[in-house]
Motif scaffolding. Structure first.
Motif, mmCIF file in Angstrom:
data_model
loop_
_atom_site.group_PDB
_atom_site.id
_atom_site.type_symbol
_atom_site.label_atom_id
_atom_site.label_comp_id
_atom_site.label_asym_id
_atom_site.label_seq_id
_atom_site.Cartn_x
_atom_site.Cartn_y
_atom_site.Cartn_z
ATOM 1 N N VAL A 206 0.839 -1.330 0.019
ATOM 2 C CA VAL A 206 0.041 0.045 0.044
ATOM 3 C C VAL A 206 0.967 1.473 -0.080
ATOM 4 O O VAL A 206 1.743 1.378 0.768
ATOM 5 N N HIS A 207 0.562 2.170 -0.779
ATOM 6 C CA HIS A 207 1.143 3.591 -0.802
ATOM 7 C C HIS A 207 0.428 4.747 -0.059
ATOM 8 O O HIS A 207 -1.039 4.580 -0.483
ATOM 9 N N LEU A 208 0.931 5.234 0.507
ATOM 10 C CA LEU A 208 0.037 6.444 1.068
ATOM 11 C C LEU A 208 0.499 7.633 0.356
ATOM 12 O O LEU A 208 1.790 8.047 0.676
ATOM 13 N N LEU A 209 -0.240 8.248 -0.320
ATOM 14 C CA LEU A 209 -0.063 8.872 -1.585
ATOM 15 C C LEU A 209 -0.948 10.135 -1.493
ATOM 16 O O LEU A 209 -2.245 10.121 -1.833
ATOM 17 N N ALA A 210 -0.438 11.523 -1.209
ATOM 18 C CA ALA A 210 -1.028 12.691 -1.244
ATOM 19 C C ALA A 210 -1.773 12.984 -2.685
ATOM 20 O O ALA A 210 -2.930 13.849 -2.749
ATOM 21 N N SER A 211 -1.083 12.545 -3.840
ATOM 22 C CA SER A 211 -1.454 13.027 -5.003
ATOM 23 C C SER A 211 -2.261 12.217 -5.610
ATOM 24 O O SER A 211 -2.783 12.147 -6.727
ATOM 25 N N ALA A 212 -2.842 11.320 -4.975
ATOM 26 C CA ALA A 212 -3.869 10.139 -5.645
ATOM 27 C C ALA A 212 -5.112 10.011 -4.780
ATOM 28 O O ALA A 212 -5.167 10.408 -3.497
ATOM 29 N N ARG A 213 -6.033 9.540 -5.537
ATOM 30 C CA ARG A 213 -7.536 9.363 -4.729
ATOM 31 C C ARG A 213 -7.391 8.024 -4.424
ATOM 32 O O ARG A 213 -6.653 7.034 -4.943
ATOM 33 N N THR A 214 -7.854 7.863 -3.164
ATOM 34 C CA THR A 214 -8.079 6.727 -2.298
ATOM 35 C C THR A 214 -8.684 5.519 -3.238
ATOM 36 O O THR A 214 -9.951 5.933 -3.731
ATOM 37 N N LEU A 215 -8.317 4.421 -3.229
ATOM 38 C CA LEU A 215 -8.943 3.172 -4.164
ATOM 39 C C LEU A 215 -8.604 3.476 -5.651
ATOM 40 O O LEU A 215 -9.211 2.812 -6.622
ATOM 41 N N ASP A 216 -7.699 4.691 -6.104
ATOM 42 C CA ASP A 216 -7.810 4.841 -7.411
ATOM 43 C C ASP A 216 -6.743 3.497 -8.051
ATOM 44 O O ASP A 216 -5.555 3.291 -7.792
ATOM 45 N N ALA A 217 -7.324 2.721 -9.075
ATOM 46 C CA ALA A 217 -6.817 1.554 -9.373
ATOM 47 C C ALA A 217 -5.741 2.038 -10.351
ATOM 48 O O ALA A 217 -4.496 1.192 -10.429
ATOM 49 N N HIS A 218 -5.769 3.108 -11.195
ATOM 50 C CA HIS A 218 -4.805 3.610 -11.993
ATOM 51 C C HIS A 218 -3.534 4.018 -11.383
ATOM 52 O O HIS A 218 -2.554 3.682 -11.948
ATOM 53 N N ALA A 219 -3.564 4.599 -10.542
ATOM 54 C CA ALA A 219 -2.433 5.147 -9.446
ATOM 55 C C ALA A 219 -1.691 4.119 -8.984
ATOM 56 O O ALA A 219 -0.593 4.006 -8.783
ATOM 57 N N ALA A 220 -2.517 2.998 -8.514
ATOM 58 C CA ALA A 220 -1.929 1.885 -7.948
ATOM 59 C C ALA A 220 -1.129 1.167 -8.817
ATOM 60 O O ALA A 220 -0.084 0.581 -8.589
#
Length: 264
Positions: A206-220
């Protein structure tokens, strides 16, 4: 004056009154090593002060044993009832425990609790390693602990790597700015990337990422992790983990059934 043998680290106590005023050599009585020493400076503060900075008899640095990330221990609340819960354990009837243990041994472990090819039994708590900055550390650890995870919190890169090598983690939560001085995020990511495929499939990264939306599959997918969490949504971290793990296990359900692999 104290002189330390550079070969066997034996400490030799010398009488300052008998020391020559020029550099001298002595032989270690333990290993017979010849030690080059210099007399202490004239204004040395006290007996036992090591030789001047140019001397070769300074005490060697001590090796610090790396330690894995410790288990998270939430501080008890100020509420009287909660303090009592931490301080006292429920009474246990020893006779009942022995009877239950004997019955369990006689019938063997239930089949559903034996995870073939895996490392976690059905009743075992999931282990989570938290590698985030101090600003989010307590919030993440408390949220996971409240969801019955066994939580380990790493203060630096060394603790994170040692914990991952000592125990199999079921969840690793990493923030890109974790231990930025030592490039902690890069080392933790590398530790995950060199895992064998069978081990990697049983780790939820899991990444804690301020620039992404929670549960964003593309960002993951872009970050090569299983889930991304925005720090603003830490209060729903357990729910997001549960949903993402359910989707992941559903995706690999047939694969896990064929190879009798443990779900994430």
């Amino acid at each position: 004056m104290i002189v330390v043998c550079s070969q066997c680290t034996t400490r030799l106590q010398l009488d300052d009154a008998k020391l020559p005023s020029r550099p001298f050599t002595i032989r270690c009585p333990k290993c017979q090593n010849v030690i080059n020493a210099q007399p202490p400076v004239a204004n040395a503060g006290e007996q036992g002060t090591p030789a001047s900075s140019g001397s070769t008899v300074l005490e060697p640095p001590r090796y610090k044993q790396p330690t894995p990330a410790p288990a998270y221990n939430p501080e008890p609340s100020d509420e009287p009832g909660e303090v009592e819960a931490y301080a006292q354990a429920p009474a246990v009837n020893t006779g009942d425990m022995m009877q239950m243990l004997a019955a369990l041994l006689q019938r063997g472990m239930p089949e559903k609790e034996v995870q073939a090819g895996g490392t976690r039994l059905a009743w075992e708590r999931r282990r989570a390693l938290v590698c985030v900055t101090e600003a989010h550390r307590d919030a993440v650890a408390r949220s996971l602990a409240a969801d019955n995870y066994q939580v380990f919190v790493a203060d630096d890169t060394t603790q994170a790597i040692e914990r991952m090598r000592e125990d199999h983690m079921h969840v690793v939560i990493l923030e890109p700015s974790f231990d930025a001085v030592e490039q902690g995020a890069a080392f933790v990511t590398r530790e995950v990337s060199i895992m064998r495929p069978a081990e990697r499939r049983r780790l939820f990264f899991v990444h804690l990422l301020a620039s992404a939306r929670t549960l964003d599959a593309h960002a993951a997918f872009v970050n090569n992790v299983n889930l991304v969490i925005n720090p603003a949504d830490l209060e729903i971290l357990p729910q997001a983990l549960e949903r993402a793990q359910r989707d992941f296990n559903e995706l690999y359900r047939d694969f896990n059934n064929i190879f009798r692999a443990t779900a994430a």
